[in-house]
Design a protein around this motif. Structure first.
Motif, short mmCIF file in Angstrom:
data_model
loop_
_atom_site.label_atom_id
_atom_site.label_comp_id
_atom_site.label_asym_id
_atom_site.label_seq_id
_atom_site.Cartn_x
_atom_site.Cartn_y
_atom_site.Cartn_z
N ILE A 395 0.85 -1.20 0.00
CA ILE A 395 0.00 0.00 0.00
C ILE A 395 0.88 1.24 0.00
N GLN A 396 0.68 2.08 -1.01
CA GLN A 396 1.40 3.35 -1.14
C GLN A 396 0.40 4.48 -0.91
N ILE A 397 0.65 5.30 0.10
CA ILE A 397 -0.23 6.44 0.39
C ILE A 397 0.45 7.70 -0.12
N ASN A 398 -0.14 8.33 -1.13
CA ASN A 398 0.45 9.48 -1.79
C ASN A 398 0.03 10.75 -1.05
N VAL A 399 0.82 11.12 -0.03
CA VAL A 399 0.49 12.31 0.75
C VAL A 399 0.69 13.58 -0.06
N TRP A 400 1.51 13.53 -1.09
CA TRP A 400 1.69 14.68 -1.98
C TRP A 400 0.38 15.00 -2.69
N THR A 401 -0.30 13.98 -3.19
CA THR A 401 -1.59 14.18 -3.84
C THR A 401 -2.66 14.61 -2.85
N ILE A 402 -2.68 13.98 -1.66
CA ILE A 402 -3.68 14.32 -0.65
C ILE A 402 -3.54 15.79 -0.24
N GLY A 403 -2.32 16.28 -0.18
CA GLY A 403 -2.10 17.69 0.16
C GLY A 403 -2.51 18.66 -0.91
N ARG A 404 -2.83 18.15 -2.09
CA ARG A 404 -3.27 18.99 -3.19
C ARG A 404 -4.70 18.70 -3.63
N ASP A 405 -5.44 17.99 -2.81
CA ASP A 405 -6.81 17.60 -3.14
C ASP A 405 -7.70 18.84 -3.16
N PRO A 406 -8.25 19.21 -4.33
CA PRO A 406 -9.09 20.43 -4.40
C PRO A 406 -10.38 20.31 -3.59
N GLU A 407 -10.78 19.08 -3.23
CA GLU A 407 -11.97 18.93 -2.39
C GLU A 407 -11.66 19.21 -0.92
N ARG A 408 -10.38 19.20 -0.59
CA ARG A 408 -9.97 19.46 0.79
C ARG A 408 -9.35 20.84 0.98
N TRP A 409 -8.72 21.36 -0.08
CA TRP A 409 -7.96 22.59 0.03
C TRP A 409 -8.39 23.59 -1.04
N THR A 410 -8.63 24.83 -0.65
CA THR A 410 -8.93 25.89 -1.59
C THR A 410 -7.62 26.35 -2.25
N ASP A 411 -7.65 26.49 -3.58
CA ASP A 411 -6.43 26.87 -4.32
C ASP A 411 -5.23 26.04 -3.85
N PRO A 412 -5.28 24.72 -4.05
CA PRO A 412 -4.27 23.83 -3.44
C PRO A 412 -2.85 24.05 -3.93
N GLU A 413 -2.66 24.62 -5.11
CA GLU A 413 -1.30 24.83 -5.62
C GLU A 413 -0.67 26.12 -5.08
N GLU A 414 -1.45 26.92 -4.36
CA GLU A 414 -0.96 28.19 -3.84
C GLU A 414 -0.34 28.00 -2.46
N PHE A 415 0.81 28.64 -2.22
CA PHE A 415 1.44 28.61 -0.90
C PHE A 415 0.79 29.70 -0.05
N ASN A 416 -0.09 29.29 0.85
CA ASN A 416 -0.90 30.24 1.61
C ASN A 416 -1.01 29.78 3.06
N PRO A 417 -0.07 30.16 3.91
CA PRO A 417 -0.10 29.71 5.31
C PRO A 417 -1.38 30.11 6.05
N GLU A 418 -2.02 31.20 5.60
CA GLU A 418 -3.23 31.66 6.29
C GLU A 418 -4.37 30.64 6.25
N ARG A 419 -4.27 29.65 5.37
CA ARG A 419 -5.34 28.64 5.30
C ARG A 419 -5.44 27.87 6.63
N PHE A 420 -4.36 27.88 7.42
CA PHE A 420 -4.38 27.16 8.69
C PHE A 420 -4.75 28.05 9.88
N THR A 421 -5.02 29.33 9.62
CA THR A 421 -5.47 30.22 10.69
C THR A 421 -6.81 29.72 11.22
N ASP A 422 -6.94 29.60 12.53
CA ASP A 422 -8.17 29.12 13.17
C ASP A 422 -8.57 27.73 12.67
N SER A 423 -7.60 26.96 12.18
CA SER A 423 -7.88 25.59 11.73
C SER A 423 -7.30 24.60 12.73
N SER A 424 -8.05 23.54 13.00
CA SER A 424 -7.56 22.51 13.93
C SER A 424 -6.66 21.50 13.23
#
Length: 502
Positions: A395-424
């Motif tokens: 089993i290979q888990i592609n965390v690179w792809t998961i980190g770019r999932d557009p269903e999970r992340w808005t504008d996933p290709e953008e480097f935007n630290p503010e996305r984690f503001t007030d995020s758990s």
């Protein structure tokens, strides 16, 4: 040699074109979707390029759970946080062993380490040793003075370079930094002392060669039996693995021999602690360590500790320079929070600067040092999102792809630290959309040490220096191309110009 290899494979295909890979047609199994395969090699022809990007493209076409056949080895690629949670949490116990490969077996002294050993009583004892004795939070904190010393040395060297405003190779700087920290923590050896028997250049070369060897293709890994062994012999696929193993083994033995001298254990480094454990073992102890165990643990600490932290820092600084808004905010936040008259940044300061932690999270999301969690292997039949996964499936888990999932992340290709503001959402294994250290039983036990290295170094570089590109280069010209196999680093070394501010 590679051309000859391709020609030889074509010849094999021609000779056995009537023989196809066996596929489980049993109607009672609902196997994951699979791309078309070729005789003998299966889906290997789909892996032209960096594996994490190849698997990413396959997931776009076939979904988050894909079955591949690499030679005779079944491999399931996981590319969504939901499927990852099913593997790492719901079915963690059934999916927590490791596949055996030539490279991992050789460099781990026959799977005597923590990372690559199969699940069972031995692994549980080694994991307990790591969590309680070697990488506990208390132990990591005890090495704080080493991290502060080594980062302070980097600040001094960069300050000297800033006088001429010449570009500095930060890729080399970060590898040297992490190598210095790990060598003091694990080996009790200080690069800055004249009696150290090996230099930083050689350390970096060894780590690079070992990482390549661990990820190297050998025919035996995908074609077990006579065919695989014959092809490995023909194309000398084991030669590089054996060479780097011999060099690493000689290095470990030199360190151990130094520690066995009467004056050798002056520090409580990892080698000293493990040798003390060996000395204290009694006849009644059911679990006993030997020198191969010591060397195998050193392999884990040495390779993972140096490489992954350095890679993370390289990507973080590359993204900050590429995104001037984020860089400016990071520097202002750090300097305003800590004041402008500090001569030295310590780990007491890290918790005060919230924006730095957001930057580290965003770097882990967009550029995980290991794009795949170390492969797992199923020990029994499991179901993942309704699909049947047989035992002995990799089993290979592609965390690179998961980190770019557009269903999970808005504008996933953008480097935007503010996305984690007030995020758990955090990277400590409880949130499956962010998995730089894995999760579950096989999660990286050295996570606290790695994070401490990264945060302290980045904070110092943001506080004390402004950063520019070499003369004539614009931000848009910064090359972000990737390279590597197990760990993925910036292909072109990061050259930046430091300007000392405070």
């Amino acid at each position: 040699m590679e051309t000859l290899l391709c020609l030889f494979l074509v010849l094999i295909l021609t000779l056995v074109s009537s023989i196809f890979l066996k596929k489980n047609k049993n109607s009672k199994f609902n196997l994951p979707p699979s791309p078309s395969s070729l005789p003998i090699i299966g889906n290997i022809h789909h892996l032209a390029g960096l594996p994490h990007r190849c698997f990413h493209n396959l997931s776009i076409k076939y979904g988050p759970v894909v079955l591949l056949r690499l030679g005779s080895v079944p491999v399931v690629v996981i590319s969504s946080s939901e499927a990852a949670e099913a593997v790492l949490k719901t079915r963690d116990l059934e999916c927590c062993s490791r596949p055996k490969t030539v490279g991992t077996g050789k460099l781990s002294y026959g799977f005597k380490d923590i990372t690559f050993s199969q699940y069972g009583a031995y692994w549980r004892e080694m994991r307990k040793l790591a969590v309680i004795e070697l990488f506990s939070l208390k132990k990591v904190q005890s090495y704080r003075y080493i991290r502060e010393d080594e980062v302070g040395f980097v600040v001094k060297k960069l300050s000297e370079a800033s006088l001429t405003q010449s570009p500095v190779d930060l890729s080399k700087t970060f590898f040297s930094l992490t190598a210095s920290i790990i060598c003091r923590v694990a080996l009790g050896q200080n690069f800055h002392e004249s009696d150290f028997f090996i230099d930083q250049e050689k350390i970096e070369e060894l780590v690079t060669e070992a990482t390549v060897a661990l990820g190297a293709f050998t025919f035996s890994d995908f074609f077990p039996g006579v065919l695989g062994r014959f092809l490995d012999l023909l194309f000398q696929r084991h030669k590089r693995i054996n060479k780097v193993f011999e060099e690493l083994d000689a290095f470990y033995q030199h360190v151990i021999d130094d520690h066995l001298k009467p004056e050798g254990r002056k520090n409580q480094d990892i080698v000293s602690m493990m040798l003390d454990m060996i000395d204290e073992q009694g006849d009644e102890d059911s679990f006993k360590l030997n020198m191969d165990n010591v060397k195998a643990i050193l392999m884990d600490v040495f390779l993972a500790g140096i490489d992954t932290s350095a890679v993370t820092m390289i990507w973080a600084m590359a993204e900050l320079v590429k995104n001037p808004r984020v860089m400016k905010k990071a520097q202002e936040n750090t300097r305003t929070t800590l004041g402008l008259n500090k001569e030295r940044i310590t780990e007491d300061d890290i918790g005060k600067v919230d924006y730095l932690k957001l930057i580290v999270k965003e770097t882990f999301r967009l550029h995980p040092a290991l794009p795949f969690i170390i492969p797992r292997e199923t020990m029994s039949h499991v179901k993942i999102q309704g699909y049947d996964i047989p035992p002995k499936t990799q089993i290979q888990i592609n965390v690179w792809t998961i980190g770019r999932d557009p269903e999970r992340w808005t504008d996933p290709e953008e480097f935007n630290p503010e996305r984690f503001t007030d995020s758990s959402v955090d990277f400590r294994g409880q949130h499956y959309e962010l998995l730089p250290f894995g999760s579950g039983r096989r999660m990286c036990p050295a996570m606290p040490m790695g994070v401490a290295n990264v945060e302290l170094a980045l904070m110092n570089l943001l506080y004390f220096f402004d950063w520019g590109l070499p003369d004539g280069m614009e931000v848009g010209e910064l090359d972000m191309e990737e390279a590597g196999n197990i760990s993925i680093v910036k292909k072109i070394p990061l050259q930046l110009v430091p300007l000392r501010r405070y």
